[in-house]
Write a protein that holds these residues in place. Structure first.
Motif, PDB file in Angstrom:
ATOM      1  N   GLY A 307      -1.844   3.797  10.682  1.00 21.56           N
ATOM      2  CA  GLY A 307      -1.876   4.879   9.656  1.00 21.56           C
ATOM      3  C   GLY A 307      -2.717   5.912  10.063  1.00 21.56           C
ATOM      4  O   GLY A 307      -3.227   6.551  11.016  1.00 21.56           O
ATOM      5  N   SER A 309      -6.130   5.012  10.072  1.00 26.00           N
ATOM      6  CA  SER A 309      -6.874   4.560  10.796  1.00 26.00           C
ATOM      7  C   SER A 309      -7.174   4.451  11.989  1.00 26.00           C
ATOM      8  O   SER A 309      -7.473   4.622  13.364  1.00 26.00           O
ATOM      9  CB  SER A 309      -7.341   2.794  10.297  1.00 26.00           C
ATOM     10  OG  SER A 309      -7.776   3.050   8.496  1.00 26.00           O
ATOM     11  N   SER A 353      -9.659  -0.202   9.919  1.00 30.19           N
ATOM     12  CA  SER A 353      -9.076  -1.452   8.962  1.00 30.19           C
ATOM     13  C   SER A 353      -9.991  -0.831   7.879  1.00 30.19           C
ATOM     14  O   SER A 353     -10.951  -1.195   7.331  1.00 30.19           O
ATOM     15  CB  SER A 353      -8.011  -2.471   8.850  1.00 30.19           C
ATOM     16  OG  SER A 353      -7.512  -2.294   7.531  1.00 30.19           O
ATOM     17  N   GLN A 354      -9.572  -0.072   6.554  1.00 31.39           N
ATOM     18  CA  GLN A 354     -10.219   0.598   5.260  1.00 31.39           C
ATOM     19  C   GLN A 354     -10.072  -0.733   5.095  1.00 31.39           C
ATOM     20  O   GLN A 354     -11.469  -1.118   3.779  1.00 31.39           O
ATOM     21  CB  GLN A 354      -9.339   1.552   4.583  1.00 31.39           C
ATOM     22  CG  GLN A 354     -10.400   2.077   3.417  1.00 31.39           C
ATOM     23  CD  GLN A 354     -10.449   1.455   2.353  1.00 31.39           C
ATOM     24  OE1 GLN A 354     -11.406   1.319   1.430  1.00 31.39           O
ATOM     25  NE2 GLN A 354      -8.709   0.992   1.684  1.00 31.39           N
ATOM     26  N   SER A 355      -9.086  -1.134   4.460  1.00 30.09           N
ATOM     27  CA  SER A 355      -8.700  -2.193   3.257  1.00 30.09           C
ATOM     28  C   SER A 355      -9.303  -3.278   3.806  1.00 30.09           C
ATOM     29  O   SER A 355      -9.885  -4.330   3.560  1.00 30.09           O
ATOM     30  CB  SER A 355      -6.988  -2.284   3.590  1.00 30.09           C
ATOM     31  OG  SER A 355      -6.675  -2.796   4.413  1.00 30.09           O
ATOM     32  N   GLY A 356      -8.815  -4.292   5.142  1.00 29.73           N
ATOM     33  CA  GLY A 356      -9.380  -4.659   6.338  1.00 29.73           C
ATOM     34  C   GLY A 356      -7.524  -6.173   5.776  1.00 29.73           C
ATOM     35  O   GLY A 356      -8.359  -6.708   5.886  1.00 29.73           O
ATOM     36  N   THR A 358      -4.556  -4.309   6.473  1.00 30.46           N
ATOM     37  CA  THR A 358      -3.738  -4.320   6.953  1.00 30.46           C
ATOM     38  C   THR A 358      -2.843  -5.854   7.643  1.00 30.46           C
ATOM     39  O   THR A 358      -3.637  -6.476   8.981  1.00 30.46           O
ATOM     40  CB  THR A 358      -3.483  -2.873   7.996  1.00 30.46           C
ATOM     41  OG1 THR A 358      -3.925  -1.897   6.331  1.00 30.46           O
ATOM     42  CG2 THR A 358      -2.047  -3.144   8.261  1.00 30.46           C
ATOM     43  N   VAL A 404      -4.846   6.834  -2.655  1.00 29.38           N
ATOM     44  CA  VAL A 404      -3.435   5.988  -1.146  1.00 29.38           C
ATOM     45  C   VAL A 404      -3.971   6.694  -0.221  1.00 29.38           C
ATOM     46  O   VAL A 404      -3.919   6.520   0.235  1.00 29.38           O
ATOM     47  CB  VAL A 404      -2.102   5.991  -1.687  1.00 29.38           C
ATOM     48  CG1 VAL A 404      -0.960   5.851  -1.174  1.00 29.38           C
ATOM     49  CG2 VAL A 404      -2.111   4.772  -3.175  1.00 29.38           C
ATOM     50  N   ALA A 405      -3.808   7.598  -0.371  1.00 25.13           N
ATOM     51  CA  ALA A 405      -4.176   8.895   0.594  1.00 25.13           C
ATOM     52  C   ALA A 405      -5.868   8.328   1.039  1.00 25.13           C
ATOM     53  O   ALA A 405      -6.772   8.649   0.198  1.00 25.13           O
ATOM     54  CB  ALA A 405      -3.835  10.082   0.994  1.00 25.13           C
ATOM     55  N   SER A 406      -5.930   8.285   2.323  1.00 31.08           N
ATOM     56  CA  SER A 406      -7.224   7.518   2.589  1.00 31.08           C
ATOM     57  C   SER A 406      -7.935   8.879   3.157  1.00 31.08           C
ATOM     58  O   SER A 406      -7.239   9.754   4.327  1.00 31.08           O
ATOM     59  CB  SER A 406      -7.103   7.226   4.245  1.00 31.08           C
ATOM     60  OG  SER A 406      -8.538   6.594   4.550  1.00 31.08           O
ATOM     61  N   GLN A 413     -14.822   6.053   9.467  1.00 31.53           N
ATOM     62  CA  GLN A 413     -14.712   4.910  10.232  1.00 31.53           C
ATOM     63  C   GLN A 413     -14.960   6.079  11.608  1.00 31.53           C
ATOM     64  O   GLN A 413     -15.669   5.791  12.961  1.00 31.53           O
ATOM     65  CB  GLN A 413     -12.714   5.289  10.552  1.00 31.53           C
ATOM     66  CG  GLN A 413     -12.395   4.614   9.374  1.00 31.53           C
ATOM     67  CD  GLN A 413     -10.771   4.639   9.339  1.00 31.53           C
ATOM     68  OE1 GLN A 413     -10.351   5.514   9.574  1.00 31.53           O
ATOM     69  NE2 GLN A 413     -10.806   3.183   8.621  1.00 31.53           N
ATOM     70  N   GLU A 494       2.296  12.546   3.224  1.00 31.56           N
ATOM     71  CA  GLU A 494       2.534  11.331   2.384  1.00 31.56           C
ATOM     72  C   GLU A 494       2.285  11.505   0.115  1.00 31.56           C
ATOM     73  O   GLU A 494       2.637  11.531  -0.050  1.00 31.56           O
ATOM     74  CB  GLU A 494       1.566  10.067   2.242  1.00 31.56           C
ATOM     75  CG  GLU A 494       0.115  10.399   2.710  1.00 31.56           C
ATOM     76  CD  GLU A 494      -1.043   9.551   3.011  1.00 31.56           C
ATOM     77  OE1 GLU A 494      -1.081   8.356   2.636  1.00 31.56           O
ATOM     78  OE2 GLU A 494      -1.974   9.431   3.988  1.00 31.56           O
ATOM     79  N   VAL A 611      -1.811  -2.656   2.901  1.00 36.11           N
ATOM     80  CA  VAL A 611       0.257  -2.729   2.824  1.00 36.11           C
ATOM     81  C   VAL A 611      -0.581  -4.273   4.003  1.00 36.11           C
ATOM     82  O   VAL A 611      -0.436  -4.274   5.594  1.00 36.11           O
ATOM     83  CB  VAL A 611       0.546  -1.756   4.657  1.00 36.11           C
ATOM     84  CG1 VAL A 611       1.940  -2.060   5.298  1.00 36.11           C
ATOM     85  CG2 VAL A 611       0.182  -0.386   3.993  1.00 36.11           C
TER      86      VAL A 611
HETATM   87  C1  F6R Z   1      -2.775   7.681   4.903  1.00 39.66           C
HETATM   88  C2  F6R Z   1      -3.335   5.562   4.669  1.00 39.66           C
HETATM   89  C3  F6R Z   1      -2.511   4.689   5.568  1.00 39.66           C
HETATM   90  C4  F6R Z   1      -3.118   4.035   6.322  1.00 39.66           C
HETATM   91  C5  F6R Z   1      -2.777   3.011   6.441  1.00 39.66           C
HETATM   92  C6  F6R Z   1      -4.176   1.984   7.612  1.00 39.66           C
HETATM   93  O1  F6R Z   1      -3.797   8.116   3.918  1.00 39.66           O
HETATM   94  O2  F6R Z   1      -4.017   5.590   4.234  1.00 39.66           O
HETATM   95  O3  F6R Z   1      -1.436   5.438   6.602  1.00 39.66           O
HETATM   96  O4  F6R Z   1      -4.725   4.684   6.791  1.00 39.66           O
HETATM   97  O5  F6R Z   1      -1.897   1.906   5.658  1.00 39.66           O
HETATM   98  O6  F6R Z   1      -4.661   1.206   6.265  1.00 39.66           O
HETATM   99  P1  F6R Z   1      -6.018  -0.062   6.506  1.00 39.66           P
HETATM  100  O7  F6R Z   1      -7.331   1.543   7.600  1.00 39.66           O
HETATM  101  O8  F6R Z   1      -6.266  -0.510   5.315  1.00 39.66           O
HETATM  102  O9  F6R Z   1      -5.894  -0.264   7.458  1.00 39.66           O
END
Ligand code: F6R
Length: 614
Positions: A307, A309, A353-356, A358, A404-406, A413, A494, A611
Motif C-alpha cells: 500500500g 508504504s 511498514s507503519q504498523s509493523g 502487516t 486508516v488512511a496513512s 517514511q 480509499e 492488515v
Molecule cells: C493506505 C494504507 C495502506 C497501508 C498498507 C500497509 O492509506 O494505509 O495501504 O499503507 O496496508 O500498512 P503498513 O504500513 O502498516 O504495513
C-alpha cells in the motif's frame, strides 16, 4: 485486523472495554461485542456495526463486573452479522473467546467436532476454536491454560486470542501467533489489548507477547508466560510505553486524518531529530552505522512493503539509486513472498511498514532472513513484530497514526529513506561533500515547508467543492513524483470511494489518455525541477482533450498556470524531497472530497489499519 481488549482487576471492566474498543476500531469495524464474567454467568452483548451501536445495545445490560473482554471485527470468515460477531461461546456455555487472525484448518477441525456432536451457530473459524478448547478441557480434564495450549497446538494459522471460563472469574488466558497482543500491568490489575492504546492512561508498563507465547493472567498473581509448543516458562520483558493519551485523541480536529495531516511538520521534525546533525555534517542512524560494512558491500537493496508504504519504497528507490548508486528493487510483499525470489547473502532487504504487523510484509521478511539476507525495518509502531524480527532498523517517530488512511506515517517514511540515501551516498563516496551538505540543509527545512504548504488548505477546499461528484480521477507525475501520483490516487479512492488511478505522466499516451474528456479531473504534479518541460507537454496533451487540470506547481510558476484549470503552489525544495511536500495538498484534497461526500474518513468501508491477514 480485529481489535481485542480485556481487563481483570478491581475497576469496572465495561468502561475500559468499550473505550478500548473505540480506540481499536481502526483495526476493523464490521461488528463489535463484549463479555463480562460474573460468578457462574456471562453477560454477552454483540452486534453487527460499530462500537457506538454496541454501546447503545449494552444499555439494557448489567455492566458491573470487574473482569471481561471485547472485540471489534474486520470480517474474514462469515459476513458481518450479529451471529458472526465475537465473543464466541463454547457449546457448554462455559467458555468465551475473542480472536484476531485466521485459523486456516478450521474446516477439518469443525468436521471432527461435528462428528463428536458439537454444533455451530456461526460461519467463523473462532467458534471452532472455542469449541476445540472445550473439547480438550473435557477430554483431558484440563485447566483453562492447558486446554487452550492443547487446542492451539492443533491449529494452523495466525491468532491473537483471549479466553475466559465462567467457572473462574479470576482468570483470562491469552496467546499470540502472527497477530499482536499487549498486556498492560497495573497495580493489582491487568489490561489486554491488540495495541497499548486502550490502557495507556492506566499504566505505562507493558509486555508484548512474542509469537508462539501464551499467558495465564490471574487476579492477584504474577503473569505466567509460556511457550505454546513446549509449555516452557518464559521470563517476560516489561517495556515502558513511549506515548500518552493526548497523542491518540483528536485534539479538536473533526477527524484523526485531518489531525494527522496537520501534525506533519512535527512528525517529520521528530523523525529527523537527533539524526540529521547538519552543523556537524553527520547523519546519525545507529541501525545503519552499526552495519556500515553490510551496506557498503551490498550489491542490491530490495524494499518490500504494501500500500502506501510501498509507495514510500518507490520514492526510496529513486533516492537510494540516485544518491548512493546502489541498485534498488521495490516489491509488493504479497508477490515477493510467493514468487520464489532470488535472494543473495549480500542483499539487504528493507521492510517499510507503519504498523509493523502487516502479514505479507512480515512473511516476505522472514523469507529473506531464511535465505540469508540482512533485514532492515522502517516501522512506526515501537515493539511491533517487524521491528522485532529485523537485524536492524529505524523507527519513524510519527507518533500513533489512528486514521486508516496513512498520511503522517508516509511522510515520515520518506524522511527516513532520505536520511538513509544521504548517509549511504556520503559513505560510499557517491555524493560530493558539497551536494551532501546542500541536501541536508534542504531536508532540515522540510518541516517548515510542510507548515507553509498546509496553508493551501482553503484553495484545496475550493477545488474539492468543484470535483466532489466526479466519478473518476487521474493522477500523473514523473520521476520522484510518479509515486506521489500513485499515493494521491490511493488516498482518494480509499476514503472517498471515487475511482482514481495514478500513472507516470508519460505513460498516459499508452492507454489512459483514452479516458480523458471534459469530465475527467487530472491531477498533475509539475514541480519546477522534475522533468518540468516534459510534464508541461503532458499537460498540453490533456488540455487538448479537454481534461480538467489540477496542477501542483512550484511557487511562482507561470507556464503551467496558463494551462491548468486550478493550481496549488508548493514551496521550492530539492526535487528529491518534493514528494514529501507535494503529498500534503493531495492528502487534503482526498480528505475534503471524502468529507463533502459524507464518507467516514477515519474508518473507510472494508478497510482496517493493520492488515494482519494475508
Ligand atoms: C493506505 C494504507 C495502506 C497501508 C498498507 C500497509 O492509506 O494505509 O495501504 O499503507 O496496508 O500498512 P503498513 O504500513 O502498516 O504495513
Amino acid at each position: 485486523m480485529c481489535g481485542i481488549v480485556g481487563y481483570i482487576g478491581n475497576r469496572e471492566a465495561y468502561p475500559i472495554i468499550i473505550n478500548g474498543l473505540k480506540r481499536l476500531e481502526y483495526r476493523g469495524y464490521d461488528s463489535a461485542g463484549f463479555v463480562l464474567n460474573y460468578p457462574e454467568n456471562f453477560e454477552l452483548v454483540k452486534t453487527k456495526g460499530k462500537v457506538s451501536e454496541l454501546e447503545e445495545k449494552a444499555k439494557a445490560s448489567k455492566l458491573t463486573a470487574n473482569v471481561g473482554m471485547g472485540h471489534t471485527r474486520w470480517a474474514t470468515h462469515g459476513e458481518p452479522n450479529d451471529c458472526n460477531s465475537h465473543p464466541h461461546m463454547s457449546n457448554n456455555g462455559e467458555l468465551v473467546l475473542v480472536h484476531n487472525g485466521i485459523i486456516e484448518n478450521y474446516e477439518s477441525i469443525k468436521i471432527k467436532l461435528k462428528e463428536l456432536g458439537f454444533t455451530f451457530q456461526s460461519d467463523t473459524d473462532t467458534e471452532v476454536l472455542v469449541n476445540l478448547v472445550q473439547y480438550f478441557q473435557d477430554k483431558e480434564n484440563a485447566n483453562l491454560c492447558d486446554a487452550v495450549r492443547y487446542a492451539l497446538n492443533e491449529v494452523v494459522g495466525a491468532f491473537a486470542i483471549a479466553v475466559m471460563n465462567n467457572r473462574n472469574t479470576d482468570e483470562i488466558v491469552v496467546a499470540r501467533l502472527g497477530s499482536p497482543l499487549a498486556i498492560g500491568i497495573g497495580e493489582d490489575e491487568y489490561f489486554i489489548a491488540s495495541d497499548a492504546s486502550p490502557f495507556v492512561e492506566f499504566t505505562k508498563d507493558a509486555i508484548y507477547l512474542e509469537d508462539g507465547e501464551m499467558a495465564c493472567i490471574r487476579r492477584g498473581e504474577k503473569i505466567d508466560v509460556r511457550t505454546i509448543i513446549s509449555n516452557e516458562t518464559v521470563a517476560p520483558s516489561v517495556q515502558e510505553l513511549q506515548f500518552d493519551l493526548e497523542q491518540i485523541e483528536k485534539g479538536g480536529y473533526d477527524h484523526f486524518m485531518l489531525k494527522e495531516i496537520y501534525e506533519q511538520p512535527k512528525s517529520i521534525h521528530d523523525t529527523m531529530r537527533g539524526r540529521l546533525l547538519t552543523d556537524e555534517g553527520i547523519i546519525r542512524m545507529a541501525g545503519i552505522w552499526d552495519h556500515q560494512e553490510r551496506f557498503n558491500s551490498a550489491k542490491r537493496i530490495i524494499i518490500v512493503a504494501c500500500g502506501t508504504s510501498w509507495h514510500a519504497g518507490l520514492v526510496g528507490e529513486y533516492l537510494i539509486e540516485e544518491l548512493a548508486r546502489i541498485p534498488v528493487e521495490v516489491e509488493y510483499a504479497s508477490e515477493f513472498r510467493y514468487r520464489n525470489p532470488i535472494i543473495k547473502k549480500n542483499d539487504i532487504v528493507i521492510a517499510i511498514s507503519q504498523s509493523g504487523e502487516t502479514a505479507d510484509t512480515l512473511a516476505a521478511l522472514k523469507l529473506a532472513k531464511e535465505q540469508g539476507a540482512f533485514i532492515y525495518g522502517i516501522c512506526n509502531v515501537v515493539g511491533s513484530s517487524i521491528a522485532r524480527i529485523t537485524d536492524a532498523g529505524s523507527y519513524t517517530h510519527a507518533g500513533p497514526e489512528i486514521g486508516v488512511a496513512s498520511t503522517k506515517a508516509f511522510t515520515a517514511q520518506l524522511t527516513i529513506l532520505s536520511l538513509i540515501a544521504l548517509k549511504l551516498g556520503k559513505h560510499n563516496g557517491n555524493l560530493s561533500k558539497a551536494r551532501y551538505h546542500e541536501l541536508c540543509l534542504e531536508l532540515e527545512n522540510i518541516p517548515k515547508l510542510v507548515e507553509e504548504t498546509l496553508k493551501t488548505n482553503d484553495a484545496v477546499v475550493e477545488i474539492a467543492k468543484k470535483f466532489k461528484d466526479a466519478e473518476n480521477f487521474l493522477y500523473l507525475g514523473r520521476g520522484y513524483n510518479f509515486p506521489t501520483a500513485l499515493e494521491g490516487a490511493l488516498k482518494l479512492k480509499e476514503i472517498s470511494y471515487i475511482h482514481a488511478e495514478g500513472y507516470p505522466a508519460a505513460e498516459m499516451k499508452h492507454g489512459p489518455i483514452a479516458l480523458i474528456d471534459e469530465n475527467m479531473p487530472v491531477v498533475v504534479i509539475a514541480t519546477k525541477k522534475g522533468h518540468y518541460d516534459k510534464v508541461v507537454s503532458n499537460i498540453q496533451e490533456i488540455k487538448s482533450r479537454k481534461g480538467k487540470i489540477i496542477a501542483i506547481v512550484t511557487r511562482g510558476d507561470s507556464q503551467v498556470r496558463e494551462l491548468a484549470d486550478y493550481c496549488i503552489e508548493i514551496p521550492d525544495t530539492a526535487e528529491e524531497f518534493t514528494p514529501i511536500v507535494a503529498s500534503i495538498p493531495l492528502q487534503l484534497l482526498s480528505y475534503h472530497i471524502a468529507v463533502m461526500r459524507g464518507a467516514n474518513v477515519d474508518q473507510p468501508r472494508n478497510l482496517a489499519k493493520s492488515v494482519t491477514v494475508e
